[in-house]
Design an enzyme around this catalytic site. Structure first.
Site, mmCIF file in Angstrom:
data_model
loop_
_atom_site.group_PDB
_atom_site.id
_atom_site.type_symbol
_atom_site.label_atom_id
_atom_site.label_comp_id
_atom_site.label_asym_id
_atom_site.label_seq_id
_atom_site.Cartn_x
_atom_site.Cartn_y
_atom_site.Cartn_z
ATOM 1 N N GLY A 12 0.792 -1.231 0.000
ATOM 2 C CA GLY A 12 0.000 0.000 0.000
ATOM 3 C C GLY A 12 0.819 1.273 0.000
ATOM 4 O O GLY A 12 0.349 2.312 0.460
ATOM 5 N N SER A 13 2.056 1.222 -0.563
ATOM 6 C CA SER A 13 2.840 2.461 -0.567
ATOM 7 C C SER A 13 2.210 3.486 -1.524
ATOM 8 O O SER A 13 2.319 4.696 -1.298
ATOM 9 C CB SER A 13 4.294 2.181 -0.937
ATOM 10 O OG SER A 13 4.388 1.806 -2.283
ATOM 11 N N ASN A 14 1.545 3.026 -2.562
ATOM 12 C CA ASN A 14 0.846 3.960 -3.451
ATOM 13 C C ASN A 14 -0.359 4.588 -2.754
ATOM 14 O O ASN A 14 -0.661 5.760 -2.962
ATOM 15 C CB ASN A 14 0.406 3.254 -4.736
ATOM 16 C CG ASN A 14 1.515 3.231 -5.774
ATOM 17 O OD1 ASN A 14 2.094 4.269 -6.070
ATOM 18 N ND2 ASN A 14 1.823 2.055 -6.283
ATOM 19 N N ASN A 106 -6.068 2.639 -12.894
ATOM 20 C CA ASN A 106 -5.097 1.656 -12.409
ATOM 21 C C ASN A 106 -3.685 2.179 -12.638
ATOM 22 O O ASN A 106 -3.434 2.931 -13.578
ATOM 23 C CB ASN A 106 -5.275 0.341 -13.183
ATOM 24 C CG ASN A 106 -4.297 -0.727 -12.728
ATOM 25 O OD1 ASN A 106 -4.085 -0.930 -11.525
ATOM 26 N ND2 ASN A 106 -3.681 -1.421 -13.681
ATOM 27 N N HIS A 108 0.156 0.699 -13.337
ATOM 28 C CA HIS A 108 0.882 -0.518 -13.698
ATOM 29 C C HIS A 108 2.368 -0.183 -13.818
ATOM 30 O O HIS A 108 2.720 0.813 -14.458
ATOM 31 C CB HIS A 108 0.333 -1.085 -15.009
ATOM 32 C CG HIS A 108 1.005 -2.359 -15.377
ATOM 33 N ND1 HIS A 108 0.708 -3.545 -14.756
ATOM 34 C CD2 HIS A 108 2.006 -2.624 -16.263
ATOM 35 C CE1 HIS A 108 1.478 -4.497 -15.253
ATOM 36 N NE2 HIS A 108 2.272 -3.959 -16.165
ATOM 37 N N ASP A 149 -5.187 -4.258 -18.252
ATOM 38 C CA ASP A 149 -4.171 -3.238 -18.576
ATOM 39 C C ASP A 149 -4.336 -2.657 -19.985
ATOM 40 O O ASP A 149 -3.380 -2.144 -20.575
ATOM 41 C CB ASP A 149 -2.735 -3.812 -18.423
ATOM 42 C CG ASP A 149 -2.415 -4.184 -16.984
ATOM 43 O OD1 ASP A 149 -2.951 -3.529 -16.065
ATOM 44 O OD2 ASP A 149 -1.647 -5.147 -16.784
ATOM 45 N N GLU A 179 6.019 5.985 -9.536
ATOM 46 C CA GLU A 179 4.637 5.716 -9.138
ATOM 47 C C GLU A 179 4.114 6.660 -8.051
ATOM 48 O O GLU A 179 3.002 7.171 -8.153
ATOM 49 C CB GLU A 179 4.501 4.270 -8.657
ATOM 50 C CG GLU A 179 4.760 3.257 -9.755
ATOM 51 C CD GLU A 179 4.366 1.850 -9.350
ATOM 52 O OE1 GLU A 179 3.295 1.660 -8.780
ATOM 53 O OE2 GLU A 179 5.165 0.924 -9.595
#
Ligand code: GAR
Length: 431
Positions: A12-14, A106, A108, A149, A179
């Site tokens: 969950g760093s994003n 999303n 990726h 994707d 990211e």
């Protein structure tokens, strides 16, 4: 404000980057109101630290169908406008991507179309990139559709691959250097875009004088919404109110003594016949209802009608039909005058109903002499809230000088539980 749900499966760093960015004021148009994990994972701790409600819908225990059913129920319950997949490893089916079309984002960890699709997640992506010997990699933020994707790309950023990179080191650099910045920035831009371009109040506020208008679609609670509004310039036309009579809503003169020619301004604006709700800006509503009684559809019925005869404006006749029941759909029609004087008849049917999505048509593109007719196709708008809230949002968005009356009907798709909200009153209070 766009209500965001973030879906996670990992550390969950994003998610952390999104929450920090929001806290620093980076996304004034959006707010993360829910975190959903498809398994027990570290990301849930970040949600707790930021006091954002979080829930685990265990994909393995629930199975795909039940997982998606619960996911949709939670998104609906929290009135979610935008879903962000931040390291979310379950591929969503068409059932979800269809209902939230253009509203799932999303991230990726590669430059799509390289190293993406089914099976490409986490370190596998970077392993494949290194094996192929690429000299740059990076991350992609894109909209999610039914192809894994494969949806439209919103943003991308590249990063050099180093000679001694391992899948872990490359993945780490992409995460930290690309990211964590790219995702929050893209989400913020998309929220601004959604607020500006899709919200029904924004769309209405874009034109000072839209004339009469119809909104048809489904709100974020999954109910049918049919709205009709009147804005007017002349005293004669402003002298109107919308009055409910059973299932019908009619226009009435506020001051009968001022009524000169009722032919184009007094009519049945909305009515219901069984599973069909009809709405129109003139007495073509009766033509449509008569047709329905005889099994004739909207398109066929309107063949006998044209635009209004109010030279030089030739106001378009706008109408809609919302069909409730197991296979709901709605259809909008515009009868307008073409340059050569003939009647241009356009019909637009929507059977693929989506949560919170509706369509707007109105008679004029703005003020002018003669008044310019509505151009193009119905405009897609987002509908958030119940009848009362939608009526308030729309009423506030209409110009105070011109707005005359507005009604919003909210009905269960099964046809039960109808609610009707009416707003009226000319801004300056006089006729
Ligand atoms: C991120 O690198 C993200 O791009 C990737 O999972 C990682 C999650 O990290 N997503 C995919 O591979 C999706 N196909 P995080 O849990 O620390 O945010």
């Amino acid at each position: 404000m766009i209500r965001i749900a973030v879906l996670v499966s990992g550390t969950g760093s994003n998610l952390q980057a999104l929450l920090d960015y929001e806290k620093r004021g980076g996304n004034p148009d959006g707010c993360i109101v829910l975190v959903i994990a498809d398994r027990s994972c570290g990301a849930l701790d970040h949600a707790a630290e930021h006091r954002v409600p979080a829930l685990v819908l265990d994909r393995r225990t629930l199975g795909k169908n039940e997982f998606e059913r619960s996911l949709l129920a939670s998104l609906k319950q929290h009135s979610i406008d935008l879903v962000v997949l931040a390291g979310f490893l379950t591929i969503l089916s068409e059932k979800v991507t269809g209902l939230y079309r253009r509203r799932i984002i999303n991230i990726h960890p590669s430059l799509i179309p390289s190293f993406c699709g089914k099976g490409y997640y986490g370190e596998r992506v970077h392993q494949a990139a290194l094996q192929r010997g690429v000299k740059v990699s990076g991350a992609t933020v894109h909209l999610v559709d039914e192809v894994a994707d494969g949806g439209p790309i919103l943003s991308q950023q590249a990063l050099d691959v180093l000679d001694d990179d391992t899948p872990a080191s490359l993945g780490r650099r992409i995460l930290e250097q690309v990211e964590w910045k790219l995702l929050p920035k893209t989400v913020a831009s998309y929220c601004l875009y959604m607020e500006r371009n899709m919200n029904v109040s924004q769309k209405l506020a874009e034109r000072r004088y839209p004339g009469r208008g119809i909104v048809c679609g489904m709100n974020d609670r999954g109910k049918a919404v049919i709205a009709y509004f009147i804005t007017a310039r002349s005293i004669h036309s402003k002298n109107r109110a919308l009055v409910a009579e059973g299932d019908a809503v009619r226009t009435k003169a506020v001051d009968e003594s001022l009524l000169v020619d009722p032919s184009l301004i007094i009519y049945r604006a909305m009515d219901r016949l069984g599973d069909d709700i009809v709405v129109a800006n003139g007495d073509q509503s009766d033509t449509i209802l008569d047709g329905l009684r005889q099994g004739v559809d909207l398109q066929q019925s309107l063949q006998s009608r044209t635009f209004e005869p109010d030279e030089p404006n030739y106001t378009p006749r706008i109408s809609a039909l919302f069909h409730l029941g197991p296979d709901p759909f709605y259809e909008l029609s515009i009868l307008r005058r073409s340059a050569d004087g003939s009647c241009d008849r356009s019909f637009h049917a929507y059977s693929d109903l989506r949560l919170g999505e509706a369509h707007l048509i109105h008679t004029y593109e703005g003020d002018g002499n003669p008044l310019p007719s509505f151009t193009g196709e119905p405009r897609m708008v987002h509908l958030r809230g119940d009848a009362q809230s939608i009526a308030d949002q729309m009423w506030d968005a209409l110009d105070k000088e011109y707005r005359v009356a507005l009604c919003v009907k909210e009905v269960d798709l099964t046809g039960n539980e109808a609610k009707l909200e009416i707003r009226q009153g000319v801004g300056n209070g006089s006729y």
